[in-house]
Scaffold this motif. Structure first.
Motif, PDB file in Angstrom:
ATOM      1  N   ILE A 142     -23.412  39.521  25.178  1.00  0.00           N
ATOM      2  CA  ILE A 142     -25.135  39.248  25.009  1.00  0.00           C
ATOM      3  C   ILE A 142     -25.532  41.050  24.078  1.00  0.00           C
ATOM      4  CG2 ILE A 142     -27.125  39.135  25.947  1.00  0.00           C
ATOM      5  CD1 ILE A 142     -25.317  37.971  28.778  1.00  0.00           C
ATOM      6  N   VAL A 143     -26.549  40.701  23.486  1.00  0.00           N
ATOM      7  CA  VAL A 143     -27.240  41.598  22.140  1.00  0.00           C
ATOM      8  C   VAL A 143     -28.244  41.822  21.553  1.00  0.00           C
ATOM      9  CG1 VAL A 143     -26.350  42.496  19.781  1.00  0.00           C
ATOM     10  CG2 VAL A 143     -24.009  41.111  21.333  1.00  0.00           C
ATOM     11  N   PRO A 144     -28.712  42.261  22.311  1.00  0.00           N
ATOM     12  CA  PRO A 144     -30.580  42.392  21.939  1.00  0.00           C
ATOM     13  C   PRO A 144     -30.188  42.376  20.541  1.00  0.00           C
ATOM     14  CG  PRO A 144     -29.590  44.232  23.398  1.00  0.00           C
ATOM     15  CD  PRO A 144     -28.351  43.660  22.660  1.00  0.00           C
ATOM     16  N   ILE A 145     -31.259  41.926  19.618  1.00  0.00           N
ATOM     17  CA  ILE A 145     -31.132  41.114  18.066  1.00  0.00           C
ATOM     18  C   ILE A 145     -33.204  42.236  17.979  1.00  0.00           C
ATOM     19  CG2 ILE A 145     -32.002  40.134  16.724  1.00  0.00           C
ATOM     20  CD1 ILE A 145     -30.057  38.229  17.712  1.00  0.00           C
ATOM     21  N   GLY A 146     -33.339  43.312  17.441  1.00  0.00           N
ATOM     22  CA  GLY A 146     -33.875  43.349  15.996  1.00  0.00           C
ATOM     23  C   GLY A 146     -34.327  42.141  15.389  1.00  0.00           C
ATOM     24  N   GLY A 147     -33.872  43.521  14.602  1.00  0.00           N
ATOM     25  CA  GLY A 147     -33.490  43.525  12.885  1.00  0.00           C
ATOM     26  C   GLY A 147     -32.136  42.241  12.775  1.00  0.00           C
ATOM     27  N   GLY A 148     -31.470  42.653  13.354  1.00  0.00           N
ATOM     28  CA  GLY A 148     -29.880  41.692  13.443  1.00  0.00           C
ATOM     29  C   GLY A 148     -28.925  42.771  13.093  1.00  0.00           C
ATOM     30  N   GLY A 149     -28.764  44.000  12.609  1.00  0.00           N
ATOM     31  CA  GLY A 149     -27.881  44.660  12.210  1.00  0.00           C
ATOM     32  C   GLY A 149     -26.775  45.151  13.816  1.00  0.00           C
ATOM     33  N   LEU A 150     -26.918  45.461  14.723  1.00  0.00           N
ATOM     34  CA  LEU A 150     -25.811  45.262  16.390  1.00  0.00           C
ATOM     35  C   LEU A 150     -25.434  44.006  16.064  1.00  0.00           C
ATOM     36  CD1 LEU A 150     -24.710  47.665  18.318  1.00  0.00           C
ATOM     37  CD2 LEU A 150     -26.451  46.059  19.898  1.00  0.00           C
ATOM     38  N   LEU A 151     -26.127  42.620  16.274  1.00  0.00           N
ATOM     39  CA  LEU A 151     -25.169  41.582  15.896  1.00  0.00           C
ATOM     40  C   LEU A 151     -24.421  41.401  15.415  1.00  0.00           C
ATOM     41  CD1 LEU A 151     -24.576  39.081  17.838  1.00  0.00           C
ATOM     42  CD2 LEU A 151     -26.776  38.013  17.141  1.00  0.00           C
ATOM     43  N   SER A 152     -24.739  41.834  13.929  1.00  0.00           N
ATOM     44  CA  SER A 152     -23.847  41.588  13.001  1.00  0.00           C
ATOM     45  C   SER A 152     -22.813  42.337  12.745  1.00  0.00           C
ATOM     46  CB  SER A 152     -24.417  41.770  11.547  1.00  0.00           C
ATOM     47  OG  SER A 152     -26.237  40.851  10.814  1.00  0.00           O
ATOM     48  N   GLY A 153     -22.836  43.331  13.279  1.00  0.00           N
ATOM     49  CA  GLY A 153     -21.655  44.140  13.441  1.00  0.00           C
ATOM     50  C   GLY A 153     -20.588  44.174  14.449  1.00  0.00           C
TER      51      GLY A 153
END
Length: 415
Positions: A186-197
């Motif tokens: 489960i990954v927090p999304i703001g701009g999406g960089g963390l989930l992308s990586g």
């Protein structure tokens, strides 16, 4: 470093597991290898096996260091010598400033003029040049892009670049090295960089990994984009670290390909998650960092029985705000309350009420009398009593006793 201003999302190179592994080797020894630990209590509470990745233990208390450092290390010597620039009022600013200073790279950070002084001071303490501009982040971002051109600096985006996303993906590599049996992230999304990586790394290692993004209800930008709906992005959220109105062009494409679902969480779930992590895990986590746990609290059926990894993405929360969150959680659990009681304005009226509090052993914290600004007759008054009970059942027994004694009692509720 590729200039995003000249490229469309389709032109940007997709990152691979090899890119994330290369980033891991690049930043190894310069960021903290944070632990991934099992939480027995949280697991029992939510009905799933829960592991926590403590990225709040980074030097700047957030995972953003990883992407910022990877981007810096991939620049040529000329770019580093000229310096870098970013627009940020949060964790990206501190991560870039810290590693820029360590590598001898001049760093300029443009922040909105409304940025709290504590964040300005923290970023400046890492050696960055601070430029305050505009009322909102969009103003600061636009000014940073102007300064990028005027001064010949390299812009380091907080999320919308493959080098940054690859750096963030190293979080998933470490989690799966420590806990190979994880089947859900489960990954927090703001701009999406963390989930992308993280998604790229996790799927490269385990193709059947379930990836769930989470956003605050007040800022559902990626959720709205991928579901083709129009939703407002505004309000004061506890999760300001993921309060992004416009997801990245690059990351939007990757998140759409990678994620299985995006869930939204209300402020009460974010507050509860921050409080639980402090009470149970004895760790301070900011609102965005607690979003993964908030998702499990808000949507328990989606994760029941699964082996879930949560990233505690950061711990930079104002201490006064943290105190408010903890007190509000006590109020929601019934341990503290404000009772509004209607009395007659006569000698001894308050004393009789106090006797009932004494009999029930409920501690009184504050008492507020209101005689003037009320709709009651002139001989009536309202008294608000803040009190402390053992639990909800204890508080309810007091309210029942007051009503049995003939008093009109209401509880002042939280949102």
């Amino acid at each position: 470093m590729t200039d995003l201003a000249t490229l469309t999302a389709a032109d940007l190179p997709a990152i691979t597991l090899d890119d994330v592994r290369a980033a891991a080797g690049r930043i190894n020894g310069s960021v903290v290898r944070t632990p991934t630990l099992h939480s027995q209590t949280l697991s029992e509470m939510v009905g799933a096996e829960v592991w926590l990745k403590f990225e709040n233990l980074q030097f700047t208390a957030a995972y953003k260091e990883r992407g910022a450092l990877n981007a810096l290390l991939l620049m040529d010597p000329e770019q580093r010598a000229r310096g870098v620039i970013a627009a940020s009022a949060g964790n990206h600013a501190q991560g870039l400033a810290y590693h820029g200073k360590r590598l001898g790279v001049p760093v300029t950070i443009v922040m909105p003029s409304t940025t709290p002084q504590v964040k300005v001071s923290q970023t400046a303490s890492h050696g960055a040049t601070i430029v305050l501009f505009g009322e909102k982040f969009d103003d600061a971002y636009a000014h940073a892009r102007e300064l990028e051109v005027e001064r010949g600096l390299t812009f380091v985006h907080p999320f919308d670049h493959p080098h940054v996303a690859a750096g963030q993906g190293t979080v998933a590599l470490e989690m799966l090295e420590d806990v190979p049996e994880l089947d859900t992230l489960i990954v927090p999304i703001g701009g999406g960089g963390l989930l992308s990586g993280m998604g790229t790394a996790a799927r490269g290692i385990k193709n059947d990994m379930r990836l769930v993004g989470v956003q605050a209800e007040l800022y559902p930008s990626m959720y709205a984009e991928l579901n083709g709906v129009d939703m407002a992005c505004e309000g004061d959220t506890l999760a300001e670290g993921i309060a992004v109105k416009e997801p990245g062009a690059y990351t939007r494409k990757l998140v759409a390909e990678l994620n299985d679902d995006i869930v939204l969480v209300a402020e009460r779930h974010l507050e509860r998650a921050v409080s639980l992590l402090l009470q149970i895990e004895k760790t301070v986590v900011e609102g965005a960092g607690a979003a993964g746990l908030a998702a499990m609290l808000a949507h328990p059926d989606q994760f029941a029985g699964r082996k879930v990894g949560l990233v505690l993405t950061g711990g930079n929360i104002d201490t006064r705000l943290l105190a408010n969150v903890l007190l509000r959680d006590l109020a929601r659990s019934g341990r503290i309350a404000r009772l509004r009681i209607r009395l007659q304005d006569r000698p001894g009226a308050l004393f009789k009420v106090m006797k009932l509090f004494d009999e029930k052993q409920v501690n009184i914290i504050e008492i507020y009398h209101q005689r003037i600004f009320t709709t009651l007759p002139a001989k009536g008054l309202i008294t608000d009593i803040e009190c402390e009970a053992r639990d909800r059942e204890h508080l309810d027994s007091l309210v029942t006793s007051l009503r049995d004694a003939g008093y009109m009692v209401t509880t002042v509720e939280l949102a």
